[in-house]
Design a protein around this motif. Structure first.
Motif, short mmCIF file in Angstrom:
data_model
loop_
_atom_site.label_atom_id
_atom_site.label_comp_id
_atom_site.label_asym_id
_atom_site.label_seq_id
_atom_site.Cartn_x
_atom_site.Cartn_y
_atom_site.Cartn_z
N GLU A 92 -12.21 -3.15 10.29
CA GLU A 92 -13.44 -2.56 10.82
C GLU A 92 -14.65 -3.48 10.68
OE1 GLU A 92 -16.40 1.30 10.06
OE2 GLU A 92 -14.53 1.10 8.92
N LEU A 93 -14.77 -4.14 9.53
CA LEU A 93 -16.01 -4.85 9.20
C LEU A 93 -15.89 -6.37 9.28
CD1 LEU A 93 -16.99 -2.72 6.07
CD2 LEU A 93 -17.84 -2.46 8.42
N GLY A 94 -14.67 -6.89 9.20
CA GLY A 94 -14.47 -8.34 9.15
C GLY A 94 -14.35 -8.83 7.72
N ILE A 95 -13.72 -9.97 7.55
CA ILE A 95 -13.39 -10.44 6.22
C ILE A 95 -14.63 -10.86 5.43
CG2 ILE A 95 -12.93 -12.79 7.03
CD1 ILE A 95 -11.20 -10.89 4.10
N MET A 96 -15.61 -11.48 6.08
CA MET A 96 -16.77 -11.93 5.32
C MET A 96 -17.56 -10.74 4.78
SD MET A 96 -16.27 -15.07 5.26
CE MET A 96 -17.73 -15.48 4.32
N ALA A 97 -17.75 -9.72 5.60
CA ALA A 97 -18.45 -8.52 5.11
C ALA A 97 -17.68 -7.88 3.98
CB ALA A 97 -18.66 -7.54 6.25
N CYS A 98 -16.34 -7.93 4.06
CA CYS A 98 -15.53 -7.28 3.03
C CYS A 98 -15.47 -8.08 1.74
CB CYS A 98 -14.13 -6.99 3.58
SG CYS A 98 -14.12 -5.55 4.68
N LEU A 99 -15.64 -9.39 1.80
CA LEU A 99 -15.81 -10.14 0.56
C LEU A 99 -17.04 -9.62 -0.19
CD1 LEU A 99 -15.13 -13.80 1.75
CD2 LEU A 99 -13.73 -12.50 0.14
N GLY A 100 -18.13 -9.44 0.55
CA GLY A 100 -19.34 -8.90 -0.07
C GLY A 100 -19.16 -7.49 -0.56
N LEU A 101 -18.45 -6.66 0.20
CA LEU A 101 -18.22 -5.27 -0.18
C LEU A 101 -17.39 -5.20 -1.47
CD1 LEU A 101 -18.40 -2.24 0.52
CD2 LEU A 101 -16.34 -2.54 1.92
N ALA A 102 -16.31 -5.97 -1.53
CA ALA A 102 -15.48 -5.97 -2.74
C ALA A 102 -16.25 -6.54 -3.92
CB ALA A 102 -14.20 -6.78 -2.49
N GLY A 103 -17.04 -7.60 -3.68
CA GLY A 103 -17.84 -8.16 -4.75
C GLY A 103 -18.88 -7.19 -5.26
N ALA A 104 -19.49 -6.42 -4.35
CA ALA A 104 -20.48 -5.42 -4.76
C ALA A 104 -19.84 -4.33 -5.60
CB ALA A 104 -21.15 -4.82 -3.53
N ARG A 105 -18.61 -3.96 -5.28
CA ARG A 105 -17.91 -2.95 -6.06
C ARG A 105 -17.61 -3.46 -7.47
NH1 ARG A 105 -14.16 -1.19 -0.85
NH2 ARG A 105 -15.62 0.41 -0.06
N HIS A 205 -1.39 -3.36 6.68
CA HIS A 205 -1.56 -4.59 7.46
C HIS A 205 -2.94 -4.63 8.11
CE1 HIS A 205 2.90 -5.04 7.26
NE2 HIS A 205 2.53 -6.31 7.21
N ARG A 206 -3.47 -5.84 8.19
CA ARG A 206 -4.73 -6.09 8.88
C ARG A 206 -4.40 -6.28 10.36
NH1 ARG A 206 -6.94 -10.58 4.44
NH2 ARG A 206 -6.52 -9.27 2.60
N THR A 207 -4.43 -5.21 11.10
CA THR A 207 -3.90 -5.25 12.47
C THR A 207 -4.68 -6.20 13.36
OG1 THR A 207 -5.18 -3.27 13.01
CG2 THR A 207 -2.91 -2.94 12.30
N THR A 208 -5.97 -6.35 13.14
CA THR A 208 -6.73 -7.30 13.96
C THR A 208 -6.25 -8.72 13.74
OG1 THR A 208 -8.44 -7.35 12.22
CG2 THR A 208 -8.81 -5.87 14.08
N TRP A 209 -5.73 -9.00 12.55
CA TRP A 209 -5.23 -10.34 12.27
C TRP A 209 -3.89 -10.57 12.94
CZ3 TRP A 209 -6.74 -13.08 7.23
CH2 TRP A 209 -8.05 -12.75 6.88
N LEU A 210 -3.08 -9.52 13.07
CA LEU A 210 -1.76 -9.67 13.66
C LEU A 210 -1.85 -10.03 15.13
CD1 LEU A 210 0.12 -6.68 12.00
CD2 LEU A 210 0.08 -9.08 11.29
N HIS A 211 -2.93 -9.61 15.79
CA HIS A 211 -3.12 -9.96 17.20
C HIS A 211 -3.45 -11.44 17.35
CE1 HIS A 211 -2.78 -5.83 18.12
NE2 HIS A 211 -3.99 -5.46 17.69
N GLU A 212 -3.96 -12.04 16.29
CA GLU A 212 -4.37 -13.44 16.35
C GLU A 212 -3.25 -14.39 15.94
OE1 GLU A 212 -7.70 -13.68 13.79
OE2 GLU A 212 -8.94 -12.28 14.95
N GLN A 213 -2.23 -13.87 15.24
CA GLN A 213 -1.16 -14.73 14.74
C GLN A 213 0.18 -14.11 15.10
OE1 GLN A 213 -1.63 -16.35 10.72
NE2 GLN A 213 -3.50 -15.14 10.53
N SER A 214 1.03 -14.90 15.69
CA SER A 214 2.37 -14.42 15.99
C SER A 214 3.43 -15.06 15.11
CB SER A 214 2.72 -14.70 17.46
OG SER A 214 2.64 -16.10 17.73
N GLN A 215 3.14 -16.27 14.61
CA GLN A 215 4.04 -16.95 13.69
C GLN A 215 3.19 -17.71 12.68
OE1 GLN A 215 7.33 -17.01 13.22
NE2 GLN A 215 7.65 -15.49 14.82
#
Length: 226
Positions: A92-105, A205-215
């Motif tokens: 939903e938010l992207g990995i960079m925003a979630c680094l900050g979210l996890a760090g804030a927690r 699974h991070r479904t948005t990432w699966l669309h970007e990588q097949s192998q």
């Protein structure tokens, strides 16, 4: 092969020249296909003792050595906390925003249980400050490339976060042993991609990432240690 770099408290001592305490932070799970991104945060003060023998960046330790080191690292620091952001939040938010979210927690948990001084220095591995805005600049973040390798406090945060996340992925494997998460910890591997192709993605699974990588890209090292 050259011996692994041994972290020291040299950088931390420089902070103690101006502050009686400091924080140190590292992340794990940033590049995984499944599971949370996890932030380890530790507090040490100027009375910190010599670091535990064998403490290294988590990527430089085998899984058994990390498991053995985690309780020693936790006991060595004055306090520690772990924060996470889920795969759904990453989608939903992207990995960079979630680094900050996890760090804030992690910061909220640690600061609720410990009285931090104003403008406490916080040593962050890497060259990009993804944390300051998320914690409303309640700490003075200082980035340092290879801090997880060179600085004992960041290495401790790295080990604590890595063991916490690996245990989560092993529990997830026990509940759904389709993707070999006990081995790959959610990271890219040919077997992991094959399991996704056969069974479809899970809620971890991070479904948005699966669309970007097949192998996965060919690799000569174990991505599960990152």
């Amino acid at each position: 092969m050259a011996p692994a770099a041994v972290p020291t408290l040299r950088v931390e001592r420089e902070f103690f020249a101006e502050s009686p305490m400091m924080l140190a932070c590292d992340e794990v799970g940033r590049g995984a296909l499944a599971g949370p991104v996890t932030i380890g945060l530790v507090l040490i003060d100027s009375g910190v003792r010599r670091m535990p023998a064998g403490l290294r960046d988590s990527k430089l330790l085998s899984e058994p050595r990390r498991e053995a080191m985690a309780p020693r690292a936790t006991a060595w620091v004055r306090a520690s906390a772990v924060g996470e952001a889920t795969a759904a939040e990453i989608d939903e938010l992207g990995i960079m925003a979630c680094l900050g979210l996890a760090g804030a927690r992690a910061f909220a948990e640690l600061s609720a249980a410990n009285e931090l001084i104003a403008d406490v220095p916080l040593l962050l591995d890497g060259n990009h400050d993804w944390l300051s805005a998320s914690i409303e600049r309640r700490a003075r973040v200082v980035t340092r490339i290879k801090a997880d390798r060179d600085c004992a406090s960041v290495a401790a945060a790295s080990v604590i976060a890595k063991v916490h996340r690996d245990r989560f992925m092993r529990r997830a494997h026990d509940e759904r042993p389709l993707y070999s998460w006990d081995e790959n910890k959610g990271y890219s591997s040919r077997a992991h991609f094959a399991a996704i192709a056969e069974h479809g993605p899970s809620e971890l699974h991070r479904t948005t990432w699966l669309h970007e990588q097949s192998q996965p890209a060919p690799t000569l090292f174990d991505l599960s240690v990152g």
